[in-house]
Design a protein around this motif. Structure first.
Motif, PDB file in Angstrom:
ATOM      1  N   GLU A 326       0.842  -1.220   0.000  1.00 37.60           N
ATOM      2  CA  GLU A 326       0.000   0.000   0.000  1.00 37.60           C
ATOM      3  C   GLU A 326       0.863   1.251   0.000  1.00 37.60           C
ATOM      4  OE1 GLU A 326      -2.088  -1.783   3.578  1.00 37.60           O
ATOM      5  OE2 GLU A 326      -3.301   0.009   3.212  1.00 37.60           O
ATOM      6  N   ASP A 330      -1.730   5.997   2.654  1.00 37.20           N
ATOM      7  CA  ASP A 330      -2.924   5.188   2.926  1.00 37.20           C
ATOM      8  C   ASP A 330      -2.701   4.297   4.142  1.00 37.20           C
ATOM      9  OD1 ASP A 330      -3.691   6.375   0.626  1.00 37.20           O
ATOM     10  OD2 ASP A 330      -3.805   4.544  -0.589  1.00 37.20           O
ATOM     11  N   LEU A 331      -1.497   3.731   4.220  1.00 35.58           N
ATOM     12  CA  LEU A 331      -1.217   2.827   5.337  1.00 35.58           C
ATOM     13  C   LEU A 331      -1.234   3.594   6.667  1.00 35.58           C
ATOM     14  CD1 LEU A 331      -0.512  -0.057   6.259  1.00 35.58           C
ATOM     15  CD2 LEU A 331       1.902   0.593   6.114  1.00 35.58           C
ATOM     16  N   ARG A 334      -4.755   4.056   7.585  1.00 36.92           N
ATOM     17  CA  ARG A 334      -5.404   2.781   7.939  1.00 36.92           C
ATOM     18  C   ARG A 334      -4.942   2.301   9.324  1.00 36.92           C
ATOM     19  NH1 ARG A 334      -4.750  -2.708   7.239  1.00 36.92           N
ATOM     20  NH2 ARG A 334      -2.829  -2.681   6.024  1.00 36.92           N
ATOM     21  N   LYS A 337      -6.660   4.152  12.058  1.00 36.02           N
ATOM     22  CA  LYS A 337      -8.060   3.768  12.270  1.00 36.02           C
ATOM     23  C   LYS A 337      -8.203   2.326  12.763  1.00 36.02           C
ATOM     24  CE  LYS A 337     -10.053   6.882   8.832  1.00 36.02           C
ATOM     25  NZ  LYS A 337     -10.484   6.997   7.434  1.00 36.02           N
ATOM     26  N   GLU A 338      -7.391   1.419  12.189  1.00 38.50           N
ATOM     27  CA  GLU A 338      -7.631  -0.006  12.466  1.00 38.50           C
ATOM     28  C   GLU A 338      -6.900  -0.533  13.690  1.00 38.50           C
ATOM     29  OE1 GLU A 338      -7.043  -2.360   8.954  1.00 38.50           O
ATOM     30  OE2 GLU A 338      -8.662  -1.324   7.884  1.00 38.50           O
TER      31      GLU A 338
END
Ligand code: PMP
Ligand code: GLN
Length: 380
Positions: A326, A330-331, A334, A337-338
């Motif tokens: 990725e 973006d990573l 992510r 959030k994750e």
């Protein structure tokens, strides 16, 4: 009416974006570079003392004399270089202001400014606002070493300034004496000034010593050395920095500073002046942060992240090639959030967003936050 955009290339800084996202999601915030713990209560007690003593009006434009004197004294003791507190030392509202004033003092429209990238995010907008032309020297992982023959080729008759940053944000790399000699060789017969961002001057690891540009006889008189008390005393929110430069450079610098902020918060300057009296307060910083770097590295040692230990600063870069392909931006979003760990994608420090699949983590955090973040990252 048409609103002109003087900085069309930039939006909101990544530090604001990631810190905001970390707050919204409740993530551990290893993104923006600031300590996740408080400063010494002795320092806030000193501010209280000076406020109650009525030191609450404008400071002199150049900074309160006692702070300029103690800073000059500390600099002489630490680097063996003398700066006149009246004509060569200026206290400003953070290193960001010092960088702005120094660049503005010397860059005319059309001048070329050499910028090593990845670069701290304020350099290029500051050059742009002055009509300067950034000329990029791209440094790449894993070692981000400077190839001085490439720098030599980049220098032209229009080169007016070179931006230096050691210890380096975001890579954690530190310049060596050889780097200073190479730089001196290239600039000594040319009309080129230097801005040296040394805000992490007290944060170097594994026995390294900081190579300040001021210590090089060829470089001293052509360099604006920029520092920040924010990094050294865990007070990034106070925004107090300084510029050390030869008298002619300081005169040019102060011309700008006087119309940017004029002067800097008074009681804090007095408090820092008092606090500087005990060198142990900054001399313990390398050990303090090295332990935190090592805690983070040990925590991710069995993960699929790969890293070269930071040589200085409070940032650790890690490569995630083995985990995903990725884009780093973006990573970073992510992971916030994750798994609840916020970082900074290093592509933002390149003008063409070069993506080497590397994230920057700030380890100026409490041990439990570092350990918990490392644990979450190790599960990936
Ligand atoms: N330069 C570098 C390399 C930095 O990392 C920072 C802030 N983190 C600054 C300048 C700005 O320092 P200040 O907060 O004193 O403006
Ligand atoms: N210098 C800090 C960093 O690199 C952030 C400072 C800021 O938010 N402007 O994270």
């Amino acid at each position: 009416m048409l609103l002109p955009d003087k900085l069309p290339r930039v939006g909101t800084t990544i530090f604001t974006v990631m810190s905001q996202l970390a707050t919204e999601t409740g993530a551990l915030n290893l993104s923006q570079g600031f300590p996740g713990f408080d400063c010494d209560p002795a320092l806030t007690a000193l501010v209280d003392e000076h406020m109650r003593a009525g030191r609450n009006q404008y400071a002199p434009m150049t900074g309160v004399p006692v702070l300029r004197e103690r800073l000059a004294q500390k600099t002489a003791e630490q680097y063996g270089v003398s700066y006149d507190p009246d004509t060569e030392v200026t206290i400003v509202s953070g290193a960001t202001e010092a960088i702005f004033a120094a660049v503005t003092a010397v860059v005319q429209p059309g001048d070329e400014v050499i910028v090593f990238e990845p670069a701290y995010d304020s350099y290029v907008p500051t050059i742009d606002l002055n009509g300067g032309i950034p000329v990029y020297i791209t440094l790449t992982p894993p070692d981000y070493a400077v190839d001085w023959s490439v720098v030599e080729e980049a220098i032209t008759d229009r080169t007016r300034l070179i931006m230096v940053n050691t210890p380096h944000n975001p890579t954690g790399r530190c310049w060596t004496r050889d780097d200073l000699d190479q730089l001196a060789r290239l600039v000594q017969d040319r009309n080129i000034w230097l801005v040296s961002d040394e805000v992490y001057e007290h944060i170097l690891f594994d026995g390294r010593t900081h190579q300040s540009l001021m210590t090089h006889p060829v470089l001293r008189d052509r360099t604006f050395v920029v520092g920040s008390f924010g990094k050294t005393f865990h007070i990034t929110g106070w925004k107090i920095g300084y510029c050390l430069a030869s008298a002619p450079l300081t005169a040019a610098f102060r011309k700008i500073h006087q119309y940017v902020t004029f002067s800097t918060v008074t009681p804090m300057q007095y408090a820092i002046a008092d606090y500087l009296a005990e060198p142990a307060r900054y001399q313990q910083l390398p050990a303090f942060y090295q332990r935190k770097r090592d805690l983070f590295l040990a925590g991710i040692a069995n993960s699929r992240f790969r890293s070269t230990p930071a040589e200085g600063s409070f940032f650790q870069c890690v490569a995630y090639d083995a985990i995903t392909d990725e884009p780093d931006y973006d990573l970073a979003i992510r992971l916030t959030k994750e798994i609840g760990v916020a970082s900074i994608p290093t592509s933002v420090f390149y003008h063409q967003q070069n993506d080497y699949h590397i994230l920057r983590f700030c380890f100026a955090k409490t041990d439990d936050v570092i350990q918990e973040a490392a644990e979450r990252l190790s599960k990936l």
